[in-house]
Design an enzyme around this catalytic site. Structure first.
Site, PDB file in Angstrom:
ATOM      1  N   LYS A 197     -14.864  -0.330   0.174  1.00 53.45           N
ATOM      2  CA  LYS A 197     -15.260   0.341   1.458  1.00 53.45           C
ATOM      3  C   LYS A 197     -16.788   0.938   1.337  1.00 53.45           C
ATOM      4  CE  LYS A 197     -10.659   0.901   2.293  1.00 53.45           C
ATOM      5  NZ  LYS A 197      -8.596   2.283   2.761  1.00 53.45           N
ATOM      6  N   ASP A 218      -7.867   2.677  -4.310  1.00 55.29           N
ATOM      7  CA  ASP A 218      -8.402   2.508  -3.246  1.00 55.29           C
ATOM      8  C   ASP A 218      -9.441   3.891  -3.242  1.00 55.29           C
ATOM      9  OD1 ASP A 218      -9.301   1.925  -0.727  1.00 55.29           O
ATOM     10  OD2 ASP A 218      -7.262   2.265  -0.044  1.00 55.29           O
ATOM     11  N   ASP A 239       0.846  -0.947  -0.383  1.00 56.70           N
ATOM     12  CA  ASP A 239       0.136  -0.168   0.007  1.00 56.70           C
ATOM     13  C   ASP A 239       0.782   1.215  -0.103  1.00 56.70           C
ATOM     14  OD1 ASP A 239      -1.574   1.954   0.397  1.00 56.70           O
ATOM     15  OD2 ASP A 239      -2.435   1.194   1.778  1.00 56.70           O
TER      16      ASP A 239
END
Length: 363
Positions: A266, A242, A189
Site C-alpha cells: 500500500k 499486510d 482479512d
C-alpha cells in the site's frame, strides 16, 4: 522544471454508508491533497489518507510533516527524483502518508513533463486490473446480503472482514460459501485478530470445510513475524502479509524468512512509488507475488496504486475498491472503474486534471 511551491488542502469524502471493520468504524474519512507546483506552471497531484491505527498518520501529523518537508525540496529539479526522495526521508522519519503524497505528485510531474502515463513508465505490463470488493464486518445476514449484491454486480473476488472471534468467522464464512455461486472466490482479512496457534486451527478448519479460501490476510499481530511464519508454514492456504509490511525493511524480513506467501503493498504504508518498487523488485527475485492494496482513499490514491499495479507482472491481485464507497467523485480524470475492472488513463502522469472541492490549508 523546478519546484517553486507546494500547496496543501483537504477534500470532503462523504461515504455512502458507515465503513466497518473489526478494529474501527469510520463515518467520514479525511484526505489531504498535495499540489506540487513548478516554475513553468505545471502541477503534480498526490494525496495522503489518515491511517492512525495502521501507520500512525493523522491529519495533524500529515500537515506537520508536509510543513517540515516543504522548504527542503523547494527549488529542486523535478528530474532529480533521487535527490528529492533523499531530502524527504532525511527531513523526517516515518510519516509515510505525507511522503506518499509528495512521491505521487513528483512522479505525476515527471510523467507530465515527458508526456508518458505513469503505468507505462513503471513497466506497462497491462492497462487494467481486476479488483476484489470488501464485505465489511457485520451480522451473518448483513454480510450475506452484501456478498450477494456484489456477486450480482459482477464481482468474482470477495474480501471478507471476519473479526477477532474465529468461531464466528467460520460460521460467517460457511454461510457466505453456501450463499454465493460456484466460481466466486473468498479472500479473508483477519485484521491481526488471531493468535498464531488459533490462526492455524481456524485456517485448517476452513480447509477441512472445503471453503476454498484464496488467501488469509494478516492473521496475527503486525509485529509477530515469528507467529506469521508459523502460520504460513503450518497451513495449505496462502498467507498474505499486510500490516507486517509497512515498508521495504519489513518486506525484506518477510522475504528472507519466507514468512508469508504474498505481500500486500500500500502506498500509504510504504511512502509512495519509490519504496513500493523496491518491495516489488525484492519479492520478485525470490518468487513472492504481490497484491496492491489501499486505505480508505479517493480516486487520487486509487489511480496512483492502479498505475503501479497494472505496470508490473508480479502484481497479481488488487484490492482497490474504496473509491466506490464515496457518495461523489470529485476527481476529474484518473482511473475508470467499471464494476470490478480498473482501467488506467493514457494521459500523462496520473492523468488527473482537476480536484473539485479542494479547500486550501496554509501550512
Amino acid at each position: 522544471m523546478r519546484i517553486t511551491d507546494i500547496k496543501v488542502g483537504k477534500i470532503d469524502l462523504p461515504l455512502k454508508r458507515t465503513y466497518k471493520r473489526a478494529q474501527r468504524i469510520i463515518e467520514t474519512p479525511e484526505e489531504i491533497v498535495v499540489k506540487v507546483i513548478t516554475d513553468d506552471g505545471e502541477i503534480g497531484i498526490g494525496s495522503a489518507a489518515t491511517t492512525s491505527q495502521i501507520t500512525g498518520d493523522t491529519e495533524d501529523s500529515i500537515l506537520g510533516a508536509l510543513k517540515l518537508i516543504k522548504p527542503k525540496i523547494i527549488g529542486m529539479e523535478t528530474d532529480d527524483t533521487e535527490g528529492i526522495f533523499k531530502a524527504i526521508d532525511k527531513t523526517i522519519v516515518n510519516n509515510s502518508a505525507a511522503k506518499a503524497a509528495l512521491d505521487m505528485a513528483v512522479y505525476d510531474l515527471f510523467g507530465k513533463k515527458y508526456g508518458i502515463p505513469l503505468y507505462k513508465f513503471f513497466g506497462g505490463y497491462r492497462d487494467e486490473i481486476e479488483t476484489d470488493i470488501t464485505i465489511n464486518f457485520g451480522t451473518v445476514e448483513e454480510m450475506v446480503t452484501s456478498a450477494l449484491d456484489a456477486m450480482m454486480k459482477g464481482y468474482t473476488h470477495l474480501k471478507i472482514k471476519v473479526g477477532k472471534d474465529s468461531e464466528i468467522a467460520l460460521e460467517r464464512l460457511n454461510a457466505l460459501k453456501k450463499a454465493v455461486r460456484k466460481g466466486i472466490t473468498l479472500r479473508i482479512d483477519a485484521d491481526q485478530g488471531w493468535r498464531p496457534k488459533e490462526a492455524v486451527r481456524t485456517i485448517r478448519k476452513m480447509e477441512d470445510m472445503g471453503l476454498d479460501i484464496d488467501f488469509v490476510e494478516q492473521p496475527v499481530k503486525a509485529w509477530d513475524y515469528d507467529g506469521l511464519k508459523y502460520v504460513t508454514d503450518n497451513v495449505e492456504t496462502e498467507i498474505l502479509a499486510d500490516e507486517s509490511v509497512q515498508g521495504a525493511p519489513d518486506a525484506l524480513k518477510i522475504i528472507q524468512t519466507r514468512g508469508a506467501d504474498l505481500i500486500n503493498i500500500k502506498l500509504m504504508k510504504c511512502g509512495g512509488f519509490n519504496n513500493a518498487i523496491k518491495i516489488i523488485n525484492m519479492a520478485e527475485i525470490v518468487g513472492i507475488k504481490c497484491m496492491m492494496g489501499c486505505m480508505l482513499e479517493s480516486k487520487i490514491g486509487i489511480t496512483a496504486a492502479a498505475s503501479l499495479a497494472v505496470a508490473r507482472r508480479n502484481m497479481i491481485k488488487a484490492d482497490l475498491d474504496t473509491m466506490l464507497m464515496f457518495k461523489e467523485d470529485s476527481i476529474v480524470g484518473g482511473v475508470n472503474i467499471d464494476k470490478k475492472i480498473i482501467k488506467v488513463s493514457n494521459d500523462p502522469g496520473l492523468g488527473i486534471h482537476e480536484v473539485n472541492g479542494w479547500n486550501e490549508i496554509i501550512l
